[in-house]
Scaffold this motif. Structure first.
Motif, PDB file in Angstrom:
ATOM      1  N   GLY A 326      -3.173 -49.591  22.719  1.00 19.97           N
ATOM      2  CA  GLY A 326      -2.834 -49.282  21.338  1.00 19.97           C
ATOM      3  C   GLY A 326      -3.996 -48.683  20.581  1.00 19.97           C
ATOM      4  O   GLY A 326      -3.837 -47.741  19.799  1.00 19.97           O
ATOM      5  N   GLN A 327      -5.213 -49.224  20.839  1.00 18.97           N
ATOM      6  CA  GLN A 327      -6.393 -48.688  20.154  1.00 18.97           C
ATOM      7  C   GLN A 327      -6.736 -47.280  20.636  1.00 18.97           C
ATOM      8  O   GLN A 327      -7.156 -46.433  19.853  1.00 18.97           O
ATOM      9  CB  GLN A 327      -7.576 -49.636  20.366  1.00 18.97           C
ATOM     10  CG  GLN A 327      -7.393 -50.985  19.673  1.00 18.97           C
ATOM     11  CD  GLN A 327      -8.663 -51.811  19.681  1.00 18.97           C
ATOM     12  OE1 GLN A 327      -9.759 -51.281  19.727  1.00 18.97           O
ATOM     13  NE2 GLN A 327      -8.505 -53.116  19.625  1.00 18.97           N
ATOM     14  N   LYS A 328      -6.544 -47.041  21.929  1.00 17.33           N
ATOM     15  CA  LYS A 328      -6.810 -45.696  22.446  1.00 17.33           C
ATOM     16  C   LYS A 328      -5.797 -44.693  21.885  1.00 17.33           C
ATOM     17  O   LYS A 328      -6.141 -43.544  21.611  1.00 17.33           O
ATOM     18  CB  LYS A 328      -6.771 -45.697  23.975  1.00 17.33           C
ATOM     19  CG  LYS A 328      -7.991 -46.354  24.609  1.00 17.33           C
ATOM     20  CD  LYS A 328      -7.952 -46.231  26.129  1.00 17.33           C
ATOM     21  CE  LYS A 328      -9.225 -46.802  26.749  1.00 17.33           C
ATOM     22  NZ  LYS A 328      -9.218 -46.710  28.225  1.00 17.33           N
ATOM     23  N   ALA A 329      -4.553 -45.145  21.724  1.00 17.68           N
ATOM     24  CA  ALA A 329      -3.537 -44.276  21.126  1.00 17.68           C
ATOM     25  C   ALA A 329      -3.921 -43.921  19.692  1.00 17.68           C
ATOM     26  O   ALA A 329      -3.750 -42.774  19.248  1.00 17.68           O
ATOM     27  CB  ALA A 329      -2.179 -44.971  21.153  1.00 17.68           C
ATOM     28  N   ALA A 330      -4.464 -44.905  18.971  1.00 20.78           N
ATOM     29  CA  ALA A 330      -4.926 -44.653  17.601  1.00 20.78           C
ATOM     30  C   ALA A 330      -6.095 -43.674  17.597  1.00 20.78           C
ATOM     31  O   ALA A 330      -6.185 -42.780  16.752  1.00 20.78           O
ATOM     32  CB  ALA A 330      -5.323 -45.967  16.938  1.00 20.78           C
ATOM     33  N   PHE A 331      -6.989 -43.844  18.579  1.00 18.89           N
ATOM     34  CA  PHE A 331      -8.168 -42.980  18.645  1.00 18.89           C
ATOM     35  C   PHE A 331      -7.787 -41.515  18.862  1.00 18.89           C
ATOM     36  O   PHE A 331      -8.437 -40.605  18.335  1.00 18.89           O
ATOM     37  CB  PHE A 331      -9.085 -43.460  19.769  1.00 18.89           C
ATOM     38  CG  PHE A 331     -10.286 -42.596  19.978  1.00 18.89           C
ATOM     39  CD1 PHE A 331     -11.351 -42.629  19.093  1.00 18.89           C
ATOM     40  CD2 PHE A 331     -10.351 -41.731  21.059  1.00 18.89           C
ATOM     41  CE1 PHE A 331     -12.459 -41.813  19.279  1.00 18.89           C
ATOM     42  CE2 PHE A 331     -11.449 -40.918  21.249  1.00 18.89           C
ATOM     43  CZ  PHE A 331     -12.508 -40.960  20.352  1.00 18.89           C
ATOM     44  N   ARG A 332      -6.708 -41.273  19.622  1.00 19.87           N
ATOM     45  CA  ARG A 332      -6.303 -39.892  19.901  1.00 19.87           C
ATOM     46  C   ARG A 332      -5.855 -39.153  18.647  1.00 19.87           C
ATOM     47  O   ARG A 332      -5.823 -37.918  18.614  1.00 19.87           O
ATOM     48  CB  ARG A 332      -5.180 -39.876  20.954  1.00 19.87           C
ATOM     49  CG  ARG A 332      -5.641 -40.223  22.355  1.00 19.87           C
ATOM     50  CD  ARG A 332      -4.580 -39.853  23.388  1.00 19.87           C
ATOM     51  NE  ARG A 332      -3.399 -40.680  23.274  1.00 19.87           N
ATOM     52  CZ  ARG A 332      -3.214 -41.830  23.927  1.00 19.87           C
ATOM     53  NH1 ARG A 332      -4.160 -42.294  24.720  1.00 19.87           N
ATOM     54  NH2 ARG A 332      -2.096 -42.509  23.787  1.00 19.87           N
ATOM     55  N   ILE A 333      -5.503 -39.898  17.613  1.00 20.63           N
ATOM     56  CA  ILE A 333      -5.072 -39.282  16.361  1.00 20.63           C
ATOM     57  C   ILE A 333      -6.264 -38.722  15.583  1.00 20.63           C
ATOM     58  O   ILE A 333      -6.140 -37.780  14.797  1.00 20.63           O
ATOM     59  CB  ILE A 333      -4.328 -40.315  15.485  1.00 20.63           C
ATOM     60  CG1 ILE A 333      -3.140 -40.897  16.240  1.00 20.63           C
ATOM     61  CG2 ILE A 333      -3.874 -39.709  14.162  1.00 20.63           C
ATOM     62  CD1 ILE A 333      -2.510 -42.088  15.543  1.00 20.63           C
ATOM     63  N   LEU A 334      -7.452 -39.312  15.803  1.00 22.06           N
ATOM     64  CA  LEU A 334      -8.612 -39.040  14.946  1.00 22.06           C
ATOM     65  C   LEU A 334      -8.941 -37.558  14.775  1.00 22.06           C
ATOM     66  O   LEU A 334      -9.043 -37.080  13.638  1.00 22.06           O
ATOM     67  CB  LEU A 334      -9.835 -39.771  15.507  1.00 22.06           C
ATOM     68  CG  LEU A 334     -10.292 -41.005  14.732  1.00 22.06           C
ATOM     69  CD1 LEU A 334     -11.518 -41.615  15.368  1.00 22.06           C
ATOM     70  CD2 LEU A 334     -10.581 -40.641  13.296  1.00 22.06           C
ATOM     71  N   PRO A 335      -9.153 -36.787  15.847  1.00 18.73           N
ATOM     72  CA  PRO A 335      -9.539 -35.383  15.648  1.00 18.73           C
ATOM     73  C   PRO A 335      -8.546 -34.599  14.800  1.00 18.73           C
ATOM     74  O   PRO A 335      -8.945 -33.820  13.928  1.00 18.73           O
ATOM     75  CB  PRO A 335      -9.621 -34.841  17.089  1.00 18.73           C
ATOM     76  CG  PRO A 335      -9.846 -36.035  17.944  1.00 18.73           C
ATOM     77  CD  PRO A 335      -9.104 -37.146  17.278  1.00 18.73           C
ATOM     78  N   LEU A 336      -7.250 -34.807  15.057  1.00 17.78           N
ATOM     79  CA  LEU A 336      -6.229 -34.090  14.278  1.00 17.78           C
ATOM     80  C   LEU A 336      -6.271 -34.501  12.812  1.00 17.78           C
ATOM     81  O   LEU A 336      -6.147 -33.656  11.918  1.00 17.78           O
ATOM     82  CB  LEU A 336      -4.841 -34.366  14.853  1.00 17.78           C
ATOM     83  CG  LEU A 336      -4.519 -33.760  16.221  1.00 17.78           C
ATOM     84  CD1 LEU A 336      -3.133 -34.196  16.672  1.00 17.78           C
ATOM     85  CD2 LEU A 336      -4.600 -32.244  16.157  1.00 17.78           C
ATOM     86  N   ALA A 337      -6.434 -35.810  12.569  1.00 15.52           N
ATOM     87  CA  ALA A 337      -6.452 -36.303  11.191  1.00 15.52           C
ATOM     88  C   ALA A 337      -7.627 -35.720  10.420  1.00 15.52           C
ATOM     89  O   ALA A 337      -7.492 -35.306   9.251  1.00 15.52           O
ATOM     90  CB  ALA A 337      -6.514 -37.825  11.185  1.00 15.52           C
ATOM     91  N   LEU A 338      -8.803 -35.684  11.053  1.00 10.33           N
ATOM     92  CA  LEU A 338      -9.983 -35.133  10.375  1.00 10.33           C
ATOM     93  C   LEU A 338      -9.845 -33.626  10.181  1.00 10.33           C
ATOM     94  O   LEU A 338     -10.290 -33.081   9.173  1.00 10.33           O
ATOM     95  CB  LEU A 338     -11.242 -35.447  11.185  1.00 10.33           C
ATOM     96  CG  LEU A 338     -11.592 -36.931  11.348  1.00 10.33           C
ATOM     97  CD1 LEU A 338     -12.948 -37.081  12.020  1.00 10.33           C
ATOM     98  CD2 LEU A 338     -11.596 -37.655  10.011  1.00 10.33           C
ATOM     99  N   LYS A 339      -9.222 -32.962  11.140  1.00 12.14           N
ATOM    100  CA  LYS A 339      -9.071 -31.507  11.043  1.00 12.14           C
ATOM    101  C   LYS A 339      -8.273 -31.100   9.813  1.00 12.14           C
ATOM    102  O   LYS A 339      -8.618 -30.132   9.133  1.00 12.14           O
ATOM    103  CB  LYS A 339      -8.389 -30.984  12.310  1.00 12.14           C
ATOM    104  CG  LYS A 339      -8.148 -29.483  12.303  1.00 12.14           C
ATOM    105  CD  LYS A 339      -7.426 -29.041  13.561  1.00 12.14           C
ATOM    106  CE  LYS A 339      -7.118 -27.551  13.521  1.00 12.14           C
ATOM    107  NZ  LYS A 339      -6.386 -27.105  14.742  1.00 12.14           N
ATOM    108  N   ILE A 340      -7.197 -31.840   9.522  1.00  9.62           N
ATOM    109  CA  ILE A 340      -6.335 -31.451   8.399  1.00  9.62           C
ATOM    110  C   ILE A 340      -6.711 -32.165   7.100  1.00  9.62           C
ATOM    111  O   ILE A 340      -6.061 -31.965   6.080  1.00  9.62           O
ATOM    112  CB  ILE A 340      -4.850 -31.692   8.724  1.00  9.62           C
ATOM    113  CG1 ILE A 340      -4.546 -33.192   8.810  1.00  9.62           C
ATOM    114  CG2 ILE A 340      -4.454 -30.992  10.000  1.00  9.62           C
ATOM    115  CD1 ILE A 340      -3.063 -33.490   8.922  1.00  9.62           C
TER     116      ILE A 340
END
Length: 623
Positions: A326-340
């Motif tokens: 679950g934490q790794k799934a959350a981590f995969r969101i990070l780059p996209l979230a920061l990009k936008i």
């Protein structure tokens, strides 16, 4: 496909206000006579999307898209014009009339049929869930005792049950005259490619709890089905805990959030979306009064999905399962979230727990609020994940972690945000600031093809926005679209030779004036029939959007006519001067004729200038 009557399309335009069409997609705030919001067509932080409700037109300055209610739905739902008309008619309960004698089910669009099929399937699944038989009792017992939800919640979310019988859904759906193609593309059935009898189609979901998936409009577009004790072992997907609808013309999993149709109405300026992993987690949060909850369709969250959230709120709390996955799934969101530029935080659950289990406990909501108060920002969450529980980290390990942080931060478009996140990482890791900053900018230079310089603080003055340059053709079009009584006088007065043909404005003006002269002009309402592509549609809609307040339209029209006429004469004079200069001095007769023609042209600049004459209609006044 039958052609929708023009009178019917005009009636829909008159009845439906564009605010009602746009509002489900964009949070709008009133600004003077218009409404403003973030663009629904791309990612932006400063609102550039405007709606003029009086004119029933939208204009997006960031993408240059513009148009009426049908154009908006075409762009947002990826529909054809006729499909957009059907879409709006269905949403606002307006009956359609067709030129060919009526809109039978065979005549309507594929996408509309697919929406209708999913509505009928939802009806069937709900009926089976509440059916007074052995399977109905078992599935309700599973829902109440196994999942600990009430039957009221099942009704609220249209929870259903797909019976083990492989043909029962097909028999129910085929009571309606759906086309074979739409049934095959619905994603609800398995079938042989050459099969032409839909009654032989087999249900994709057998013996499963069925959860409807809705789009932003609240229409069912897909289903997620959970394995139960009633799932037959001969089912091809028996081992899978969940099976989902495949992607169809109305369902793309990377373009949709579960429960966003409800959550978007609950979100307020100060609130944050709550992202959880699955549909049942989301339903648990909803019944626990966490109404801003959403869930993706699988763990592969896309940039498109995150951009959808920005239309309603830039703030998101991510609450995924407490295990490592679950934490790794959350981590995969990070780059996209920061990009936008998403303001994302991470709520860390106790290990091996999930939101559903947490909120079922007596003090579950209080425990959730305590976790939310300890929310981690992106960098702290990432570093804690990299530490993996270690207390003492060596210098090489810190360097490795810092390089991973560099990769995450590099996705930020804002240098200010990059520096902010970098400072957080430096403080968290306890490393030398100057060295870390130097390493970061070196990292960016290696990653990009152009040199990246550290930002230099300086005073920034707000740029003035000059009004865009306009042409005479533009001004005439603007007058024609806003003062329709000028259209025929313009067509009688303006010579097509005066118009610049190499610009869009010129081409459109020539086309419109020709249509008026030939008696094929049906007014501004029917302009779409004369526009050949999206660029022309956007351009004309942008002109219609503009607020035009001309004190004397006839005077303004004559000023445009005079300028067009004089520009045409001046061009002829220029060409004539070039010809005179290139004519040998010995050709006296030719030079004489050219000089006479030049004199006449110069006289035309000030004499007999064309103008329109419109006699105002005087009202009969009585004493």
């Amino acid at each position: 496909m039958a052609i929708i009557k023009r009178t019917c399309i005009d009636s829909i335009k008159d009845k439906v206000n564009i605010l009602d069409v746009v509002s489900p997609y964009v949070v709008l705030k009133r600004v003077g006579a218009s409404w403003r919001g973030l663009s629904p067509f791309n990612n932006e932080k400063t609102p550039s999307f405007f709606v003029h409700s009086d004119k029933n037109i939208f204009k997006c300055f960031s993408t240059n898209n513009a148009g009426d209610i049908f154009r908006f739905i075409q762009l947002k739902e990826n529909l054809s014009f006729s499909e957009s008309v059907e879409f709006i008619a269905r949403k606002f309960n307006i009956s359609l009339e067709y030129e060919s004698g009526g809109g039978t089910q065979q005549n309507v669009s594929l996408k509309k049929e697919l929406f209708d099929i999913h509505a009928v399937a939802t009806e069937f699944f709900v009926q089976q869930f509440f059916e007074n038989n052995a399977d109905g009792e078992k599935i309700r017992k599973y829902w109440e005792d196994g999942r600990h939800f009430s039957l009221e919640v099942a009704k609220e979310f249209n929870i259903g049950f797909s019976p083990p019988n492989a043909s029962s859904l097909a028999k129910y759906v085929c009571r309606k005259p759906f086309s074979l193609e739409s049934l095959k593309q619905s994603g609800l059935f398995y079938f042989r490619e050459q099969e032409t009898d839909p009654l032989k189609f087999r249900s994709r979901f057998r013996g499963r709890l069925v959860i409807p998936i809705r789009d932003i409009q609240g229409r069912v577009v897909a289903f997620s089905a959970r394995q139960t004790s009633l799932t037959p072992q001969d089912d091809s997907s028996f081992e899978a805990k969940y099976i989902n609808s495949p992607e169809t013309p109305i369902f793309t999993k990377g373009h949709l959030w579960f429960n966003l149709d409800r959550a978007r109405t609950a979100i307020k300026d100060t609130e944050r979306f709550l992202m959880v992993e699955g549909q049942l987690d989301a339903i648990r949060c909803w019944v626990s009064c966490l109404h801003c909850v959403i869930a993706p369709q699988g763990t592969g969250i896309t940039e498109n999905q995150l951009n959808m959230l920005l239309r309603y709120s830039p703030k998101v709390d991510c609450l995924l399962d407490g295990d490592r996955a679950g934490q790794k799934a959350a981590f995969r969101i990070l780059p996209l979230a920061l990009k936008i530029g998403l303001d994302i935080r991470f709520l860390v659950l106790p290990e091996d727990s999930d939101p559903d289990e947490l909120l079922q406990t007596a003090d579950g909501l209080a425990r959730f609020n305590a976790i939310r108060e300890q929310a981690k920002d992106p960098i702290n969450f990432a570093i804690d994940l990299f530490f993996a529980g270690k207390q003492n980290i060596s210098v090489p390990e810190k360097t490795e972690i810092l390089n991973k942080i560099f990769e995450i931060i590099s996705h930020c478009e804002s240098n200010t945000n990059k520096l902010g996140y970098l400072n957080e990482a430096i403080a968290k890791l306890g490393i030398d600031r100057q060295s870390a900053e130097k390493d970061f900018w070196n990292y960016l230079n290696k990653k990009t093809s152009h040199r990246v310089e550290p930002p230099i603080e300086r005073d920034v003055k707000e740029k003035s926005h000059n009004r865009k340059l306009t042409s005479l053709e533009y001004e005439v079009l603007l007058l024609m679209l806003n003062y329709e009584y000028l259209d025929i006088p313009f067509s009688h007065t303006i010579n097509p030779d005066w118009i610049e043909p190499d610009t869009m404005q010129g081409r459109l003006l020539v086309r419109f004036l020709d249509e008026i002269r030939e008696g094929n002009w049906h007014g501004v309402k029917h302009l779409d029939e004369l526009l050949s592509d999206d660029n022309e549609k956007n351009y004309i809609a942008s002109l219609r959007y503009e607020d035009v307040n001309v004190e004397n339209p006839i005077q303004a029209a004559n000023a445009c006519i005079r300028a067009l006429y004089q520009n045409f004469i001046k061009k002829r004079i220029t060409h004539l001067n070039i010809e005179i200069n290139s004519t040998p001095f010995t050709h006296k007769e030719k030079l004489h004729q050219l000089q006479l023609e030049l004199m006449k042209l110069r006289q035309l600049l000030t004499k007999n200038i064309p103008a329109i004459q419109i006699t105002p209609i005087k009202e009969n006044l009585t004493d």
